[in-house]
Scaffold this active site. Structure first.
Site, PDB file in Angstrom:
ATOM      1  N   LYS A  55      49.163  35.376  33.202  1.00 27.89           N
ATOM      2  CA  LYS A  55      50.263  34.528  33.692  1.00 27.89           C
ATOM      3  C   LYS A  55      51.432  34.538  32.703  1.00 27.89           C
ATOM      4  O   LYS A  55      52.578  34.735  33.090  1.00 27.89           O
ATOM      5  CB  LYS A  55      49.770  33.085  33.919  1.00 27.89           C
ATOM      6  CG  LYS A  55      48.668  32.978  34.964  1.00 27.89           C
ATOM      7  CD  LYS A  55      48.251  31.543  35.224  1.00 27.89           C
ATOM      8  CE  LYS A  55      47.604  30.867  34.032  1.00 27.89           C
ATOM      9  NZ  LYS A  55      46.319  31.444  33.592  1.00 27.89           N
ATOM     10  N   ARG A  76      46.598  22.502  38.829  1.00 23.22           N
ATOM     11  CA  ARG A  76      45.237  23.047  38.671  1.00 23.22           C
ATOM     12  C   ARG A  76      44.189  22.240  39.403  1.00 23.22           C
ATOM     13  O   ARG A  76      43.017  22.609  39.387  1.00 23.22           O
ATOM     14  CB  ARG A  76      44.846  23.044  37.207  1.00 23.22           C
ATOM     15  CG  ARG A  76      45.670  23.987  36.412  1.00 23.22           C
ATOM     16  CD  ARG A  76      44.993  24.296  35.105  1.00 23.22           C
ATOM     17  NE  ARG A  76      45.997  24.818  34.222  1.00 23.22           N
ATOM     18  CZ  ARG A  76      45.788  25.738  33.310  1.00 23.22           C
ATOM     19  NH1 ARG A  76      44.601  26.228  33.136  1.00 23.22           N
ATOM     20  NH2 ARG A  76      46.765  26.161  32.563  1.00 23.22           N
ATOM     21  N   ARG A  83      43.525  38.191  22.300  1.00 24.74           N
ATOM     22  CA  ARG A  83      44.943  37.792  22.387  1.00 24.74           C
ATOM     23  C   ARG A  83      45.464  37.300  21.031  1.00 24.74           C
ATOM     24  O   ARG A  83      44.786  36.587  20.300  1.00 24.74           O
ATOM     25  CB  ARG A  83      45.118  36.668  23.410  1.00 24.74           C
ATOM     26  CG  ARG A  83      46.526  36.079  23.362  1.00 24.74           C
ATOM     27  CD  ARG A  83      46.847  35.191  24.509  1.00 24.74           C
ATOM     28  NE  ARG A  83      45.868  34.144  24.724  1.00 24.74           N
ATOM     29  CZ  ARG A  83      45.849  33.381  25.792  1.00 24.74           C
ATOM     30  NH1 ARG A  83      46.733  33.551  26.744  1.00 24.74           N
ATOM     31  NH2 ARG A  83      44.925  32.451  25.933  1.00 24.74           N
ATOM     32  N   ARG A  87      44.955  31.701  19.398  1.00 22.02           N
ATOM     33  CA  ARG A  87      44.936  30.335  19.907  1.00 22.02           C
ATOM     34  C   ARG A  87      43.578  29.703  19.668  1.00 22.02           C
ATOM     35  O   ARG A  87      42.548  30.364  19.795  1.00 22.02           O
ATOM     36  CB  ARG A  87      45.246  30.344  21.411  1.00 22.02           C
ATOM     37  CG  ARG A  87      46.700  30.106  21.701  1.00 22.02           C
ATOM     38  CD  ARG A  87      47.090  30.320  23.120  1.00 22.02           C
ATOM     39  NE  ARG A  87      46.255  29.679  24.146  1.00 22.02           N
ATOM     40  CZ  ARG A  87      46.546  29.715  25.446  1.00 22.02           C
ATOM     41  NH1 ARG A  87      47.646  30.333  25.855  1.00 22.02           N
ATOM     42  NH2 ARG A  87      45.757  29.159  26.321  1.00 22.02           N
ATOM     43  N   ARG A 116      36.727  27.331  30.102  1.00 15.26           N
ATOM     44  CA  ARG A 116      37.969  27.431  30.884  1.00 15.26           C
ATOM     45  C   ARG A 116      37.752  28.255  32.146  1.00 15.26           C
ATOM     46  O   ARG A 116      38.267  27.922  33.214  1.00 15.26           O
ATOM     47  CB  ARG A 116      39.075  28.056  30.013  1.00 15.26           C
ATOM     48  CG  ARG A 116      39.595  27.088  28.964  1.00 15.26           C
ATOM     49  CD  ARG A 116      40.248  27.787  27.792  1.00 15.26           C
ATOM     50  NE  ARG A 116      41.406  28.556  28.168  1.00 15.26           N
ATOM     51  CZ  ARG A 116      41.897  29.568  27.445  1.00 15.26           C
ATOM     52  NH1 ARG A 116      41.313  29.923  26.310  1.00 15.26           N
ATOM     53  NH2 ARG A 116      42.958  30.215  27.851  1.00 15.26           N
TER      54      ARG A 116
HETATM   55  P1  AP5 Z   1      48.145  36.037  29.015  1.00 14.59           P
HETATM   56  O1  AP5 Z   1      49.359  36.564  29.706  1.00 14.59           O
HETATM   57  O2  AP5 Z   1      48.341  35.222  27.783  1.00 14.59           O
HETATM   58  O3  AP5 Z   1      47.207  35.266  30.076  1.00 14.59           O
HETATM   59  P2  AP5 Z   1      47.338  33.826  30.723  1.00 14.59           P
HETATM   60  O4  AP5 Z   1      46.913  33.942  32.145  1.00 14.59           O
HETATM   61  O5  AP5 Z   1      48.691  33.245  30.445  1.00 14.59           O
HETATM   62  O6  AP5 Z   1      46.207  33.097  29.895  1.00 14.59           O
HETATM   63  P3  AP5 Z   1      46.182  31.638  29.318  1.00 14.59           P
HETATM   64  O7  AP5 Z   1      44.967  31.578  28.421  1.00 14.59           O
HETATM   65  O8  AP5 Z   1      47.475  31.264  28.676  1.00 14.59           O
HETATM   66  O9  AP5 Z   1      45.940  30.811  30.579  1.00 14.59           O
HETATM   67  P4  AP5 Z   1      45.436  29.369  30.631  1.00 14.59           P
HETATM   68  O10 AP5 Z   1      45.682  29.025  32.047  1.00 14.59           O
HETATM   69  O11 AP5 Z   1      44.045  29.170  30.135  1.00 14.59           O
HETATM   70  O12 AP5 Z   1      46.343  28.668  29.520  1.00 14.59           O
HETATM   71  P5  AP5 Z   1      47.419  27.511  29.569  1.00 14.59           P
HETATM   72  O13 AP5 Z   1      48.287  27.721  28.417  1.00 14.59           O
HETATM   73  O14 AP5 Z   1      48.040  27.376  30.917  1.00 14.59           O
HETATM   74  O15 AP5 Z   1      47.196  37.293  28.703  1.00 14.59           O
HETATM   75  C1  AP5 Z   1      45.978  37.121  27.996  1.00 14.59           C
HETATM   76  C2  AP5 Z   1      45.764  38.370  27.090  1.00 14.59           C
HETATM   77  O16 AP5 Z   1      45.571  39.508  27.917  1.00 14.59           O
HETATM   78  C3  AP5 Z   1      46.958  38.687  26.181  1.00 14.59           C
HETATM   79  O17 AP5 Z   1      46.467  39.159  24.951  1.00 14.59           O
HETATM   80  C4  AP5 Z   1      47.711  39.805  26.915  1.00 14.59           C
HETATM   81  O18 AP5 Z   1      48.387  40.685  26.020  1.00 14.59           O
HETATM   82  C5  AP5 Z   1      46.579  40.503  27.651  1.00 14.59           C
HETATM   83  N1  AP5 Z   1      46.999  41.008  28.960  1.00 14.59           N
HETATM   84  C6  AP5 Z   1      47.779  40.360  29.877  1.00 14.59           C
HETATM   85  N2  AP5 Z   1      47.931  41.114  30.972  1.00 14.59           N
HETATM   86  C7  AP5 Z   1      47.213  42.247  30.750  1.00 14.59           C
HETATM   87  C8  AP5 Z   1      46.953  43.413  31.541  1.00 14.59           C
HETATM   88  N3  AP5 Z   1      47.496  43.552  32.769  1.00 14.59           N
HETATM   89  N4  AP5 Z   1      46.157  44.383  31.002  1.00 14.59           N
HETATM   90  C9  AP5 Z   1      45.624  44.239  29.753  1.00 14.59           C
HETATM   91  N5  AP5 Z   1      45.836  43.168  28.965  1.00 14.59           N
HETATM   92  C10 AP5 Z   1      46.615  42.168  29.473  1.00 14.59           C
HETATM   93  O19 AP5 Z   1      46.508  26.241  29.371  1.00 14.59           O
HETATM   94  C11 AP5 Z   1      45.829  26.016  28.169  1.00 14.59           C
HETATM   95  C12 AP5 Z   1      45.130  24.665  28.243  1.00 14.59           C
HETATM   96  O20 AP5 Z   1      46.134  23.618  28.409  1.00 14.59           O
HETATM   97  C13 AP5 Z   1      44.165  24.442  29.408  1.00 14.59           C
HETATM   98  O21 AP5 Z   1      42.878  24.965  29.112  1.00 14.59           O
HETATM   99  C14 AP5 Z   1      44.175  22.912  29.503  1.00 14.59           C
HETATM  100  O22 AP5 Z   1      43.412  22.332  28.484  1.00 14.59           O
HETATM  101  C15 AP5 Z   1      45.643  22.580  29.258  1.00 14.59           C
HETATM  102  N6  AP5 Z   1      46.432  22.589  30.508  1.00 14.59           N
HETATM  103  C16 AP5 Z   1      47.507  23.385  30.782  1.00 14.59           C
HETATM  104  N7  AP5 Z   1      47.960  23.135  32.017  1.00 14.59           N
HETATM  105  C17 AP5 Z   1      47.161  22.167  32.537  1.00 14.59           C
HETATM  106  C18 AP5 Z   1      47.102  21.501  33.799  1.00 14.59           C
HETATM  107  N8  AP5 Z   1      47.996  21.793  34.774  1.00 14.59           N
HETATM  108  N9  AP5 Z   1      46.129  20.578  34.005  1.00 14.59           N
HETATM  109  C19 AP5 Z   1      45.245  20.271  33.027  1.00 14.59           C
HETATM  110  N10 AP5 Z   1      45.220  20.872  31.816  1.00 14.59           N
HETATM  111  C20 AP5 Z   1      46.174  21.804  31.576  1.00 14.59           C
END
Ligand code: AP5
Length: 256
Positions: free
Chosen positions: A41, A118, A157, A190, A201
């Site tokens: 994402k 979510r 990552r 992270r 997660r």
């Molecule tokens: P990356 O692009 O960073 O993936 P991502 O989908 O953004 O992963 P996140 O871990 O950030 O998602 P998340 O939903 O858990 O985190 P968030 O910050 O929203 O890619 C990942 C890796 O893969 C990178 O190294 C990249 O280089 C590589 N990659 C990407 N695309 C690739 C490809 N096509 N091929 C190969 N490699 C690739 O949330 C974090 C925490 O915040 C949650 O766990 C929760 O505690 C809280 N939170 C956030 N939003 C909410 C909500 N709405 N409700 C409740 N809690 C929330």
């Protein structure tokens, strides 16, 4: 190609304003980007923002920004502890945070909400905010990736806390090793990318994804994007799927 958007209003909330820079896009896109942790994402959001000029509104980034800024209220402490474990932050806290920033959904540059909503309660809250603002979403993009790839992506990552750039030790390494190619910042892993938190997660996402997909399918907004190939291929599929969705929607509207 649009320059990175200033996200001050989203990251800080309250009365904060963005410094307006860059020309307005021909049309503001209003998109949701949903998918399991590690589905790309953040990576795709950077590319979409560059192409469409939308503002990247990530709820995870709000919490990480608060952590860096030393936020220490009981609510924020509890939220950061939940994050560290790999649990969701409570709906109440997330809804308060998004309500405080709801004007970002009226941004003339459009927006890309990443990782929100979510849960059912968050999806209903977002419907309510949009209704109050008189704004409509163009599409809810669902990135599809198998779990076995997600664990490799997350545990490898690395990201730059200074500018937000995302790398991977194998799939997308920084040229400068442990420094950001874009700004020279020191890359970090992270806290919630430990295997235990990653497993939690993924479990949570699998419990809620069907409900989210049903919610946005019923509204005619769900668009599935295969996201297992390299980032540029995923982006090409995403652009294609979005264009087809918008053409079908506009065509249907024209016949009514
Ligand atoms: P990356 O692009 O960073 O993936 P991502 O989908 O953004 O992963 P996140 O871990 O950030 O998602 P998340 O939903 O858990 O985190 P968030 O910050 O929203 O890619 C990942 C890796 O893969 C990178 O190294 C990249 O280089 C590589 N990659 C990407 N695309 C690739 C490809 N096509 N091929 C190969 N490699 C690739 O949330 C974090 C925490 O915040 C949650 O766990 C929760 O505690 C809280 N939170 C956030 N939003 C909410 C909500 N709405 N409700 C409740 N809690 C929330």
């Amino acid at each position: 190609m649009a320059p990175p958007r200033d996200r001050t209003a989203w990251l800080k909330g309250g009365d904060s304003h963005c410094v307006d820079h860059g020309t307005l896009p021909e049309r503001p896109y209003r998109l949701l980007l949903l998918g399991p942790p590690g589905s790309g994402k953040g990576t795709q959001a950077e590319m979409i923002t560059h192409r469409l000029g939308t503002c990247h509104l990530s709820t995870g980034d709000v919490f990480r920004f608060a952590k860096r800024a030393g936020a220490n209220s009981p609510v924020m402490r509890e939220a950061l502890e939940a994050m560290q474990r790999g649990d969701l932050v409570t709906d109440e806290t997330v809804t308060d945070i998004v309500r405080d920033r709801s004007q970002c959904m009226m941004c003339a540059h459009g927006f890309l909400l990443d990782g929100y909503p979510r849960t059912q309660s968050q999806a209903q809250a977002l419907d309510g905010f949009l209704h109050e603002l008189g704004a409509r979403i163009d599409a809810a993009l669902f990135l599809r990736v198998d779990d076995r790839l997600l664990i490799d992506r997350l545990t490898g990552r690395r990201s730059c806390p200074a500018c937000g750039a995302i790398y991977h030790t194998i799939f997308n390494p920084s040229k400068a090793g442990d420094q950001c190619d874009a700004c020279g910042g020191a890359l970090v892993q992270r806290g919630d990318d430990r295997l235990e938190a990653v497993t939690r997660r993924l479990e949570i996402w699998r419990e809620t994804e069907a409900m989210l997909f049903a919610h946005y399918s019923a509204a005619g907004l769900a668009v599935e994007v295969p996201a297992e190939g390299p980032p540029v291929e995923v982006f090409a599929s995403l652009e294609r799927a979005l264009a087809e969705h918008l053409a079908a929607r506009d065509g249907a509207a024209a016949t009514h």
